[in-house]
Design an enzyme around this catalytic site. Structure first.
Site, PDB file in Angstrom:
ATOM      1  N   PRO A  30     -11.547 -69.140 -27.110  1.00 41.97           N
ATOM      2  CA  PRO A  30     -12.962 -69.462 -26.902  1.00 41.97           C
ATOM      3  C   PRO A  30     -13.717 -69.389 -28.230  1.00 41.97           C
ATOM      4  O   PRO A  30     -13.370 -68.587 -29.110  1.00 41.97           O
ATOM      5  CB  PRO A  30     -13.449 -68.365 -25.950  1.00 41.97           C
ATOM      6  CG  PRO A  30     -12.217 -67.796 -25.340  1.00 41.97           C
ATOM      7  CD  PRO A  30     -11.136 -67.939 -26.372  1.00 41.97           C
ATOM      8  N   LYS A  31     -14.728 -70.235 -28.379  1.00 45.54           N
ATOM      9  CA  LYS A  31     -15.593 -70.171 -29.561  1.00 45.54           C
ATOM     10  C   LYS A  31     -16.823 -69.348 -29.194  1.00 45.54           C
ATOM     11  O   LYS A  31     -17.570 -69.699 -28.291  1.00 45.54           O
ATOM     12  CB  LYS A  31     -16.012 -71.562 -30.028  1.00 45.54           C
ATOM     13  CG  LYS A  31     -16.768 -71.524 -31.342  1.00 45.54           C
ATOM     14  CD  LYS A  31     -17.145 -72.919 -31.814  1.00 45.54           C
ATOM     15  CE  LYS A  31     -17.761 -72.850 -33.211  1.00 45.54           C
ATOM     16  NZ  LYS A  31     -18.915 -71.936 -33.292  1.00 45.54           N
ATOM     17  N   TRP A  32     -17.017 -68.259 -29.916  1.00 44.55           N
ATOM     18  CA  TRP A  32     -18.052 -67.306 -29.567  1.00 44.55           C
ATOM     19  C   TRP A  32     -19.400 -67.690 -30.159  1.00 44.55           C
ATOM     20  O   TRP A  32     -19.472 -68.270 -31.237  1.00 44.55           O
ATOM     21  CB  TRP A  32     -17.642 -65.917 -30.054  1.00 44.55           C
ATOM     22  CG  TRP A  32     -16.384 -65.463 -29.410  1.00 44.55           C
ATOM     23  CD1 TRP A  32     -15.103 -65.708 -29.828  1.00 44.55           C
ATOM     24  CD2 TRP A  32     -16.268 -64.751 -28.191  1.00 44.55           C
ATOM     25  NE1 TRP A  32     -14.200 -65.169 -28.958  1.00 44.55           N
ATOM     26  CE2 TRP A  32     -14.898 -64.573 -27.934  1.00 44.55           C
ATOM     27  CE3 TRP A  32     -17.192 -64.239 -27.288  1.00 44.55           C
ATOM     28  CZ2 TRP A  32     -14.432 -63.910 -26.814  1.00 44.55           C
ATOM     29  CZ3 TRP A  32     -16.741 -63.564 -26.179  1.00 44.55           C
ATOM     30  CH2 TRP A  32     -15.366 -63.410 -25.953  1.00 44.55           C
TER      31      TRP A  32
END
Length: 357
Positions: A30-32
């Site tokens: 996931p890209k935070w």
């Protein structure tokens, strides 16, 4: 502090793509939506470094003590500082943590404690790991990060592009910024060797003003607005990234709208005050402006622009949008918040499980 990898570290970066890439050896995370942070620990010394070399240590004292309890005695860990709420990640509240007053920082640290998500390991003990492939670094990271404590997480990872696509859609409502695709390569500082897939959609917005480009010879950005249900025009962001030729052309195109622009302008009080304390306005200094000139030129709010944006946070575009085209077929009063795509929130527990105290 004496580590195999010393601060400052310029984090490894990513190139933007429009769909989840598929290739041999790629893994996905996931890209935070938070502050990129490289943690340096050498015994009792611990520093939080940002991607622009500005130290974050003083702004997150609660993380300093927490990470000392979780991380190995000597290590360098790449990750993200995030603020987790019941509705997802809250970047707007996280920004408030960058306050100059130490008393304010301490108060916010108690009221809105931050979390840390680890996703890469650059050094462990006396060993510099930046020359190792990502698979080696990730395996070691999983061994040394104690994710049993609340507010410290080892980022999820998968080698299945179908799972990555599911994360991309299912967790957007919780504040995730997209998906990362990582090849099995060494850690290259300040190099775009990864890929990021981010959400992008369009909206029709009122063009209510502009800022001059820093060179003074063209339009730097357009100020955008959307109407709420009560008919109030809110500043929602800017559209920028014009070529030099387009910047000059926009000056001529927008010139007719500058005539008597403040007469009845919905942001007139902001234009006169040029003070951020008047409300959500397109001017005024902030902790992010770093002395930049944020003055703006009002335009009669008669034109509509179609722009591309990624997602909305706190009623505004999270990042700068990009101008697609002007829409003479649309009326300004049709540019409302109702057109924005609303993504149902997804609980963080779906991805992480319930954190232990």
């Amino acid at each position: 502090m004496d580590l195999p990898v010393m601060p400052p570290v310029k984090p490894m970066l990513a190139r933007a793509v429009h769909e989840v890439p598929v290739a041999e050896g790629l893994v996905y995370e996931p890209k935070w939506d938070g502050f990129r942070c490289v943690v340096f620990r050498d015994g009792d010394e611990l520093e939080l470094g940002s991607r622009n070399d500005r130290p974050l240590t003083r702004y997150f004292p609660e993380l300093v003590e927490l990470l000392k309890a979780v991380l190995p005695e000597r290590c360098v860990v790449d990750g993200e500082i995030v603020l987790v709420t019941g509705a997802g990640l809250d970047f707007d509240t996280l920004q408030l943590r960058l306050h100059p007053a130490a008393s304010r920082v301490r108060k916010l640290a108690e009221e809105t404690p931050a979390s840390f998500v680890a996703f890469d390991l650059l050094a462990l003990g006396e060993r510099d790991l930046t020359g190792e492939p990502f698979s080696v670094r990730r395996a070691l990271l999983a061994d040394v990060v104690d994710g049993e404590l609340a507010r410290v997480h080892l980022t999820p990872i998968t080698d299945d592009p179908a799972v990555a696509r599911d994360w991309f859609t299912r967790f957007e409502g919780a504040g995730f910024d997209g998906v990362m695709a990582k090849p099995d390569v060494p850690y290259e500082q300040d190099k775009r060797v990864m890929w990021k897939v981010k959400h992008e959609r369009t909206a029709d917005c009122v063009v209510a003003g502009f800022r001059w480009h820093k060179d003074g010879f063209g339009v730097g950005s357009l100020l955008l607005g959307l109407y709420d249900g009560e008919g109030v025009l809110h500043h929602v962001g800017v559209a920028s990234s014009f070529t030099a030729a387009r910047r000059r052309d926009l000056v001529e195109e927008l010139e007719p709208l500058r005539h008597n622009a403040l007469d009845g302008h919905p942001w007139r009080s902001w234009a006169e005050a040029q003070s951020q304390e008047q409300g959500r306005m397109p001017g005024g200094q902030s902790r992010w402006s770093a002395g930049k000139d944020l003055s703006w030129e009002p335009l009669r709010p008669e034109w509509v622009a179609e722009v591309r944006y990624e997602h909305v946070s706190g009623g505004r575009f999270r990042h700068m949008s990009r101008l697609t085209r002007f829409r003479p077929d649309r009326t300004p009063d049709s540019c409302t918040y109702a057109q924005l795509e609303v993504v149902a929130p997804a609980e963080l527990a779906t991805l992480f499980g319930t954190p232990k105290a």
